[in-house]
Design a protein around this motif. Sequence first.
Motif, PDB file in Angstrom:
ATOM      1  N   MET A 241      -6.250   4.844   3.258  1.00 58.44           N
ATOM      2  CA  MET A 241      -6.996   6.224   3.312  1.00 58.44           C
ATOM      3  C   MET A 241      -7.534   6.307   1.895  1.00 58.44           C
ATOM      4  SD  MET A 241      -4.717   9.985   2.979  1.00 58.44           S
ATOM      5  CE  MET A 241      -4.514  10.227   4.963  1.00 58.44           C
ATOM      6  N   ASN A 242      -8.632   6.990   2.030  1.00 57.42           N
ATOM      7  CA  ASN A 242      -9.357   7.520   0.757  1.00 57.42           C
ATOM      8  C   ASN A 242      -9.812   9.035   0.984  1.00 57.42           C
ATOM      9  OD1 ASN A 242     -11.643   7.554   2.434  1.00 57.42           O
ATOM     10  ND2 ASN A 242     -12.385   5.378   1.659  1.00 57.42           N
TER      11      ASN A 242
ATOM     12  N   SER B  11     -11.952   9.498   4.008  1.00 58.13           N
ATOM     13  CA  SER B  11     -11.231   9.572   5.474  1.00 58.13           C
ATOM     14  C   SER B  11     -10.309  10.503   5.524  1.00 58.13           C
ATOM     15  CB  SER B  11     -10.603   8.008   5.663  1.00 58.13           C
ATOM     16  OG  SER B  11      -9.482   8.084   4.731  1.00 58.13           O
ATOM     17  N   LEU B  12      -9.723  11.062   4.393  1.00 53.79           N
ATOM     18  CA  LEU B  12      -8.859  12.344   4.481  1.00 53.79           C
ATOM     19  C   LEU B  12      -9.509  13.500   5.038  1.00 53.79           C
ATOM     20  CD1 LEU B  12      -6.208  13.652   3.988  1.00 53.79           C
ATOM     21  CD2 LEU B  12      -6.767  13.704   1.641  1.00 53.79           C
TER      22      LEU B  12
ATOM     23  N   PHE C   3     -10.763  13.330   8.597  1.00 56.30           N
ATOM     24  CA  PHE C   3      -9.605  13.520   9.493  1.00 56.30           C
ATOM     25  C   PHE C   3      -9.363  15.283   9.570  1.00 56.30           C
ATOM     26  CE2 PHE C   3      -5.233  14.230  10.652  1.00 56.30           C
ATOM     27  CZ  PHE C   3      -4.841  13.430  11.622  1.00 56.30           C
TER      28      PHE C   3
ATOM     29  N   THR D 195      -6.564   8.979  -4.726  1.00 59.35           N
ATOM     30  CA  THR D 195      -6.547   9.765  -3.766  1.00 59.35           C
ATOM     31  C   THR D 195      -5.043  10.301  -3.777  1.00 59.35           C
ATOM     32  OG1 THR D 195      -8.038   8.806  -2.466  1.00 59.35           O
ATOM     33  CG2 THR D 195      -6.832  10.253  -1.368  1.00 59.35           C
TER      34      THR D 195
ATOM     35  N   VAL E  92      -1.539   8.382  -2.841  1.00 59.28           N
ATOM     36  CA  VAL E  92      -2.141   7.209  -1.826  1.00 59.28           C
ATOM     37  C   VAL E  92      -2.356   5.959  -2.705  1.00 59.28           C
ATOM     38  CG1 VAL E  92      -3.958   6.758  -0.090  1.00 59.28           C
ATOM     39  CG2 VAL E  92      -3.089   8.979  -0.222  1.00 59.28           C
TER      40      VAL E  92
ATOM     41  N   SER F 135      -1.639   4.151   6.192  1.00 57.79           N
ATOM     42  CA  SER F 135      -2.699   5.338   6.471  1.00 57.79           C
ATOM     43  C   SER F 135      -2.382   6.003   7.743  1.00 57.79           C
ATOM     44  CB  SER F 135      -4.101   4.802   6.839  1.00 57.79           C
ATOM     45  OG  SER F 135      -4.493   4.281   5.400  1.00 57.79           O
ATOM     46  N   GLU F 136      -1.979   5.412   8.607  1.00 59.22           N
ATOM     47  CA  GLU F 136      -1.575   6.007  10.003  1.00 59.22           C
ATOM     48  C   GLU F 136      -0.195   7.061   9.746  1.00 59.22           C
ATOM     49  OE1 GLU F 136      -1.406   2.617   9.877  1.00 59.22           O
ATOM     50  OE2 GLU F 136      -3.712   2.442  10.476  1.00 59.22           O
TER      51      GLU F 136
ATOM     52  N   PHE G 273      -1.827   9.965   7.682  1.00 65.81           N
ATOM     53  CA  PHE G 273      -2.608  11.048   8.673  1.00 65.81           C
ATOM     54  C   PHE G 273      -1.510  11.742   9.561  1.00 65.81           C
ATOM     55  CE2 PHE G 273      -6.100   8.028   8.045  1.00 65.81           C
ATOM     56  CZ  PHE G 273      -7.075   8.921   7.479  1.00 65.81           C
TER      57      PHE G 273
END
Length: 120
Positions: A1-2, A5-6, A9, A46, A83, A89-90, A93
């Motif tokens: 995750m960066n 992507s955060l 989402f 992050t 992070v 990452s899953e 999220f």
Amino acid sequence: MNLESLRDFCIALPGVTEELPFGPDTLVFKVKGKVFLLTPLDGSKTQFNAKCDPEKAEELRETYSDVKPGYHMNKKHWNTVYVTGSIPSETLFSWVKDSYDLVVASLPKKDREELHSATG
């Protein structure tokens, strides 16, 4: 995750807006005007603050060294998540979605129904 992507989402969730109410360095995600996630824009790493059930918040802090009490937030209900790659990452999220769901659950019935109808 960066950060990208955060952001992707968060804004993909129904009814979400992004704002900069605290100045240009903190991105805030809201659903129906209620905050569910904040993330700084000025750091090289992050991190984000997410709302969390109080019992789960404590459990996550005990389990993961990258989860701390919410920085500048109500420490009972918010976690700051760093992070670093140590948490998949899953999983991260899923915590973001949990934060969103907690806020949605606290909304008036009319707003919840509106969000539900928007998702089909």
